[in-house]
Design a protein around this motif. Structure first.
Motif, short mmCIF file in Angstrom:
data_model
loop_
_atom_site.label_atom_id
_atom_site.label_comp_id
_atom_site.label_asym_id
_atom_site.label_seq_id
_atom_site.Cartn_x
_atom_site.Cartn_y
_atom_site.Cartn_z
N MET A 22 94.60 59.45 87.20
CA MET A 22 93.60 60.31 86.55
C MET A 22 94.11 60.75 85.18
N LYS A 23 93.31 60.49 84.14
CA LYS A 23 93.65 60.88 82.77
C LYS A 23 92.86 62.13 82.40
N VAL A 24 93.58 63.19 82.04
CA VAL A 24 92.94 64.47 81.75
C VAL A 24 93.38 64.98 80.39
N THR A 25 92.42 65.35 79.56
CA THR A 25 92.70 65.92 78.24
C THR A 25 92.36 67.40 78.26
N GLY A 26 93.23 68.19 77.65
CA GLY A 26 93.01 69.63 77.56
C GLY A 26 92.68 70.08 76.16
N ILE A 27 91.85 71.11 76.06
CA ILE A 27 91.47 71.72 74.78
C ILE A 27 91.65 73.23 74.93
N ILE A 28 92.17 73.88 73.91
CA ILE A 28 92.29 75.33 73.87
C ILE A 28 91.27 75.82 72.85
N ALA A 29 90.36 76.70 73.26
CA ALA A 29 89.23 77.02 72.38
C ALA A 29 88.70 78.42 72.61
N CYS A 88 99.01 77.13 80.10
CA CYS A 88 97.92 77.07 81.05
C CYS A 88 97.56 75.62 81.37
N LEU A 89 97.44 74.79 80.36
CA LEU A 89 97.12 73.38 80.58
C LEU A 89 98.26 72.67 81.30
N ASP A 90 99.48 72.98 80.93
CA ASP A 90 100.65 72.37 81.56
C ASP A 90 100.68 72.71 83.05
N LYS A 91 100.35 73.95 83.39
CA LYS A 91 100.48 74.41 84.77
C LYS A 91 99.34 73.94 85.68
N THR A 92 98.33 73.29 85.11
CA THR A 92 97.34 72.67 85.99
C THR A 92 97.96 71.51 86.76
N GLY A 93 99.01 70.93 86.17
CA GLY A 93 99.68 69.80 86.80
C GLY A 93 99.00 68.47 86.61
N VAL A 94 97.89 68.46 85.87
CA VAL A 94 97.12 67.21 85.76
C VAL A 94 96.88 66.77 84.32
N VAL A 95 97.17 67.61 83.34
CA VAL A 95 96.83 67.30 81.95
C VAL A 95 97.84 66.32 81.36
N LEU A 126 97.61 77.18 64.28
CA LEU A 126 97.54 77.04 65.73
C LEU A 126 98.07 75.68 66.18
N ALA A 127 97.77 74.64 65.42
CA ALA A 127 98.27 73.30 65.76
C ALA A 127 99.79 73.29 65.80
N ILE A 128 100.42 73.97 64.84
CA ILE A 128 101.88 74.04 64.82
C ILE A 128 102.39 74.78 66.05
N GLU A 129 101.69 75.84 66.45
CA GLU A 129 102.12 76.59 67.64
C GLU A 129 101.96 75.75 68.90
N TYR A 130 100.89 74.95 68.98
CA TYR A 130 100.72 74.06 70.14
C TYR A 130 101.87 73.05 70.19
N LEU A 131 102.18 72.45 69.05
CA LEU A 131 103.25 71.46 69.00
C LEU A 131 104.60 72.09 69.33
N LYS A 132 104.82 73.30 68.84
CA LYS A 132 106.07 74.00 69.12
C LYS A 132 106.24 74.23 70.62
N GLU A 133 105.17 74.66 71.28
CA GLU A 133 105.26 74.93 72.71
C GLU A 133 105.42 73.64 73.51
N LEU A 134 104.77 72.58 73.08
CA LEU A 134 104.95 71.29 73.76
C LEU A 134 106.40 70.83 73.65
N LYS A 135 107.00 71.01 72.48
CA LYS A 135 108.41 70.65 72.29
C LYS A 135 109.30 71.53 73.17
N ARG A 136 108.98 72.81 73.25
CA ARG A 136 109.80 73.73 74.03
C ARG A 136 109.76 73.39 75.52
N ARG A 137 108.58 73.03 75.99
CA ARG A 137 108.42 72.76 77.42
C ARG A 137 108.96 71.39 77.82
N LYS A 138 109.11 70.49 76.88
CA LYS A 138 109.67 69.16 77.13
C LYS A 138 108.97 68.45 78.29
#
Length: 435
Positions: free
Chosen positions: A1-8, A89-96, A173-185
């Motif tokens: 299953m391929k799932v895309t997340g959006i923060i809005a 939030c998107l990470d913790k769904t376990g499916v994104v 906001l894009a930079i903050e999203y990228l920063k958190e993705l890098k942090r969460r690895k």
């Protein structure tokens, strides 16, 4: 299953949002789309023009499969907390598998580089940042100078490119999203989409008008236009709405306006003044985003208060932006404290997934989240208290976070009720949206 997340925020949902959804479906192998949506208060520290369930209905009718609420603790916080919590939030769904976001910057590598610097925050970054703040620069400007000082010698990006990239709220906001993705690895891939059409602050109505432009249609001489159940927008304004919004979303908005008013921060002025008067004797520095100096200013200038927005204008300065002041006032209104932010971070931002709505065809997606997520999936508020107490300690901050969401909704719905003359909505018996 391929799932895309959006923060809005979808405040309100417009053609640009639809363009993003259609582009994801056309250019990727996405099976399902999840949106993490701000509730009744948004990141600028103001109320959303329409409630979260109405905006959820707009999103679901336009192609989103599942909408999860971003807790109010983070929804009206700084870009750093907003971005981190949305990604969590998107990470913790376990499916994104992928997170999509809009940006004005065509250089994804530049945004990634800036995110890397902010994640590591080298000593030179703090030195320049603190130095510029002492010189009286605003935090955004001081941060820009600090980031410029940290660009590696091998960087091919000119200072003007960096300044331009950091001048847009979407890029920030894009930079903050990228920063958190890098942090969460984690394995989630970023998928930036170059924003097209009108800019974030552009108030011109067109087929790709910004949310700010649409909201401006409902102001008159700087004041909220008095739309309520007795009057709908003029034919001219309705025509502009039909141009700027998808047809289904526009009809949902107009149907809402037949019964309820669109809200503005000044609708909360009396509530806010009461809170300020009752809290001022004890100081306001404990509220989120505030400081002792700002607390003193708020208390000293309290008798200049005429309205929510007017007070922000009175207090804003070279050092403190209108948006930060608006967030502070909203935190005071909603009883959100500095300690709440700290405790929320200890829980890694998101301790539950509250569903606002879903499409009936998304049943397999919900099943996968229940299987793969380690968090409780809240679909019925009447059961939420029991579910959280079973997973966490009875006095866990997870319960406090959910009650902040409930309180924010009650405050919002009280104003809607007062202006519409209709009974207020109850957060505990309000069903989720299913289309």
């Amino acid at each position: 299953m391929k799932v895309t997340g959006i923060i809005a925020e979808y405040n309100p949902f417009h053609n640009g949002h639809l363009h993003q959804i259609e582009k994801i479906k056309k250019e990727t192998d996405t099976d399902y789309l999840i949106t993490v949506l701000s509730g009744n208060f948004v990141q600028r520290g103001v109320p959303a023009v329409v409630d979260k369930f109405t905006r959820t209905k707009m999103a679901l009718s336009s192609g989103v499969d599942l909408v999860i609420e971003l807790p109010v603790l983070w929804a009206c916080a700084s870009a750093e907390y907003f971005g981190a919590a949305g990604v969590a939030c998107l990470d913790k769904t376990g499916v994104v598998n992928r997170i999509c976001f809009g940006a004005e910057c065509p250089e994804a590598a530049l945004l990634s580089l800036l995110a890397e610097i902010l994640l590591k925050e080298p000593p030179s970054y703090h030195q320049v940042l603190n130095s510029r703040l002492k010189e009286g620069l605003t935090f955004p400007t001081a941060r820009m100078e600090a980031l410029l000082s940290c660009l590696p010698d091998s960087s091919s990006f000119a200072p003007e490119e960096v300044r331009l990239a950091l001048s847009s709220p979407n890029n920030i906001l894009a930079i903050e999203y990228l920063k958190e993705l890098k942090r969460r690895k984690n394995s989630i891939m970023p998928y930036p989409i170059l924003r097209s059409g009108n800019g974030y602050h552009d108030t011109t109505i067109s087929p790709l008008a910004s949310a700010a432009a649409i909201r401006k249609l409902f102001t008159h001489s700087g004041q909220q236009y008095p739309y309520n159940i007795k009057t709908l927008p003029s034919d001219d304004i309705q025509k502009q709405l039909w141009e700027a919004m998808p047809k289904t979303a526009c009809q949902i908005l107009l149907d809402y306006m037949k019964e309820f008013p669109l809200l503005h921060e000044d609708n909360f002025s009396l509530m806010l003044k009461y809170k300020l008067l009752s809290q001022a004797p004890y100081g306001l520095a404990d509220f989120a985003d505030c400081s002792r100096d700002l607390s003193n200013r708020l208390c000293n200038d309290l008798y200049q208060f005429r309205s929510f927005s007017g007070f922000c204008e009175t207090l804003k300065s070279k050092e403190v932006t209108h948006s930060r002041l608006s967030r502070i006032l909203t935190h005071i209104l909603l009883d959100i404290f500095q300690k709440d932010l700290a405790m929320g971070r200890e829980l890694d931002y998101i301790p539950y997934l509250r569903v606002l709505g879903f499409r009936q065809t998304a049943a397999p997606l919900l099943h996968q989240i229940k299987v793969k997520s380690k968090l409780p999936l809240l679909t019925k508020m009447a059961d939420a208290d029991r579910i959280l107490k079973e997973m966490y300690a009875p006095d866990s901050f997870a319960h406090r976070m959910l009650m902040l969401d409930v309180f924010a909704a009650d405050i919002y719905n009280s104003v809607v009720s007062e202006l519409s003359g209709k009974a207020g909505k109850n957060e505990f018996n309000h069903g989720i949206v299913i289309v």
